[in-house]
Motif scaffolding. Structure first.
Motif, short mmCIF file in Angstrom:
data_model
loop_
_atom_site.label_atom_id
_atom_site.label_comp_id
_atom_site.label_asym_id
_atom_site.label_seq_id
_atom_site.Cartn_x
_atom_site.Cartn_y
_atom_site.Cartn_z
N THR A 57 0.84 -1.19 0.00
CA THR A 57 0.00 0.00 0.00
C THR A 57 0.88 1.24 0.00
O THR A 57 2.11 1.14 -0.08
CB THR A 57 -0.98 -0.04 1.19
N ARG A 58 0.26 2.42 0.10
CA ARG A 58 1.04 3.65 0.00
C ARG A 58 0.35 4.79 0.71
O ARG A 58 -0.84 4.73 1.02
CB ARG A 58 1.24 4.03 -1.47
N ALA A 74 -8.76 7.89 0.79
CA ALA A 74 -7.41 8.46 0.88
C ALA A 74 -6.80 8.70 -0.50
O ALA A 74 -6.03 9.64 -0.69
CB ALA A 74 -6.51 7.55 1.71
N GLU A 75 -7.14 7.86 -1.47
CA GLU A 75 -6.63 8.06 -2.82
C GLU A 75 -7.20 9.34 -3.43
O GLU A 75 -6.53 10.03 -4.20
CB GLU A 75 -6.97 6.86 -3.70
N ARG A 76 -8.45 9.67 -3.09
CA ARG A 76 -9.03 10.92 -3.57
C ARG A 76 -8.29 12.12 -2.97
O ARG A 76 -8.03 13.11 -3.66
CB ARG A 76 -10.51 10.97 -3.22
N MET A 95 -5.60 3.76 7.77
CA MET A 95 -5.37 2.87 8.91
C MET A 95 -6.60 2.03 9.22
O MET A 95 -6.51 0.80 9.39
CB MET A 95 -4.99 3.70 10.15
N GLN A 96 -7.74 2.69 9.31
CA GLN A 96 -8.95 1.99 9.73
C GLN A 96 -9.48 1.03 8.67
O GLN A 96 -9.96 -0.06 8.99
CB GLN A 96 -10.04 3.02 10.08
N GLN A 97 -9.38 1.43 7.42
CA GLN A 97 -9.96 0.64 6.35
C GLN A 97 -9.04 -0.45 5.81
O GLN A 97 -9.51 -1.47 5.30
CB GLN A 97 -10.37 1.56 5.18
N VAL A 98 -7.73 -0.24 5.91
CA VAL A 98 -6.79 -1.13 5.22
C VAL A 98 -5.74 -1.73 6.16
O VAL A 98 -5.63 -2.95 6.28
CB VAL A 98 -6.09 -0.38 4.06
N LEU A 107 -4.93 -1.70 9.65
CA LEU A 107 -5.24 -2.46 10.86
C LEU A 107 -5.97 -3.77 10.58
O LEU A 107 -5.63 -4.80 11.16
CB LEU A 107 -6.03 -1.59 11.84
N PRO A 108 -6.97 -3.79 9.69
CA PRO A 108 -7.61 -5.08 9.37
C PRO A 108 -6.63 -6.10 8.79
O PRO A 108 -6.70 -7.29 9.10
CB PRO A 108 -8.69 -4.70 8.36
N ALA A 109 -5.71 -5.63 7.95
CA ALA A 109 -4.72 -6.55 7.36
C ALA A 109 -3.82 -7.15 8.44
O ALA A 109 -3.57 -8.35 8.47
CB ALA A 109 -3.90 -5.83 6.31
N LEU A 110 -3.33 -6.30 9.34
CA LEU A 110 -2.45 -6.79 10.40
C LEU A 110 -3.18 -7.76 11.32
O LEU A 110 -2.63 -8.77 11.75
CB LEU A 110 -1.91 -5.61 11.22
N GLN A 111 -4.44 -7.47 11.59
CA GLN A 111 -5.21 -8.32 12.49
C GLN A 111 -5.42 -9.72 11.90
O GLN A 111 -5.47 -10.71 12.64
CB GLN A 111 -6.55 -7.67 12.81
N ARG A 112 -5.54 -9.82 10.59
CA ARG A 112 -5.75 -11.14 9.98
C ARG A 112 -4.43 -11.85 9.65
O ARG A 112 -4.42 -12.91 9.04
CB ARG A 112 -6.62 -11.02 8.74
N GLY A 113 -3.31 -11.26 10.07
CA GLY A 113 -2.02 -11.91 9.91
C GLY A 113 -1.26 -11.56 8.65
O GLY A 113 -0.25 -12.19 8.34
#
Length: 225
Positions: free
Chosen positions: A53-54, A62-64, A93-96, A98-104
């Motif tokens: 991601t970036r 965030a891209e907008r 953080m909220q959309q991308v 943290l959810p990614a980190l939480q699922r490993g």
């Protein structure tokens, strides 16, 4: 653990079951894109699930904001720029992330909070203590997990600018003067001195493969993989 006592996501520490968070930093033209591609390829070979991601960006909203922030036609003051950066980061953080980190899943992010300190804190505000304090406050309020490892690709400013100038079009930040990027570089250097465990300086001179090998060695050593 009951729902009322469960620790919020923002306070979850990195564990073997949680993803690892790596950010890449540097001034313009240091080769972050190629370096990230090489690291992701190595992770894929080892069967490690990752998300690339970036920032600014990374989520649809965030891209907008990224389009606005990078558009040379955008005319905003420094405070507005800073707050838009954090608005984009909060959603990212909220959309991308943290959810990614939480699922490993490992998160490999092109820029994060250190860029804000370097670009908005040092580039725009010349390292002013009051502005740095404001940025630190925003980081504390809106950023729920810092990268476990930050790879600062360090290259002389003029060399990086020469590389960046070969691109077909320059965005709003790339159009800044040499003095701006000299201050940005000082910002990254200051952060690396302040946080030597998290922020690892990578010599970005040499071929892409040489830089990629330095990065991989650092990742293996720091994250024990």
């Amino acid at each position: 653990m009951s729902a009322s006592t469960q620790a919020p996501l923002s306070h979850i520490n990195t564990t073997p079951t949680q993803g690892r968070f790596i950010s890449f930093e540097g001034t313009e033209g240091v080769g972050k894109t190629t370096a990230i591609e090489q690291l992701c390829a190595r992770l894929q070979v080892r069967g490690i699930d990752y998300l690339r991601t970036r920032e600014p960006g990374g989520s649809p909203f965030a891209e907008r904001l990224r389009d606005i922030l990078l558009d040379p036609a955008t005319d905003i003051n420094d405070d507005t720029e800073l707050l838009l950066m954090f608005a984009a980061r909060c959603d990212h953080m909220q959309q991308v992330i943290l959810p990614a980190l939480q699922r490993g899943t490992w998160v490999i992010c092109d820029r994060f909070t250190d860029s804000t300190v370097a670009y908005q804190g040092f580039g725009r505000a010349h390292g002013d203590a009051a502005v740095r304090c404001k940025i630190d406050m925003l980081i504390e309020q809106f950023v729920e997990q810092l990268p476990e490892l930050t790879l600062w690709l360090d290259l002389p400013v003029l060399e990086g600018m020469a590389r960046a100038n070969k691109r077909s079009t320059a965005d709003r930040f790339e159009q800044q003067a040499t003095e701006f990027f000299t201050r940005v570089h000082k910002g990254f250097s200051t952060l690396a001195d302040e946080q030597p465990e998290r922020i690892q300086r990578i010599n970005a001179s040499g071929t892409a493969d040489e830089v990629g090998a330095r990065i991989w060695q650092t990742v293996k050593e720091k994250l024990d993989i």
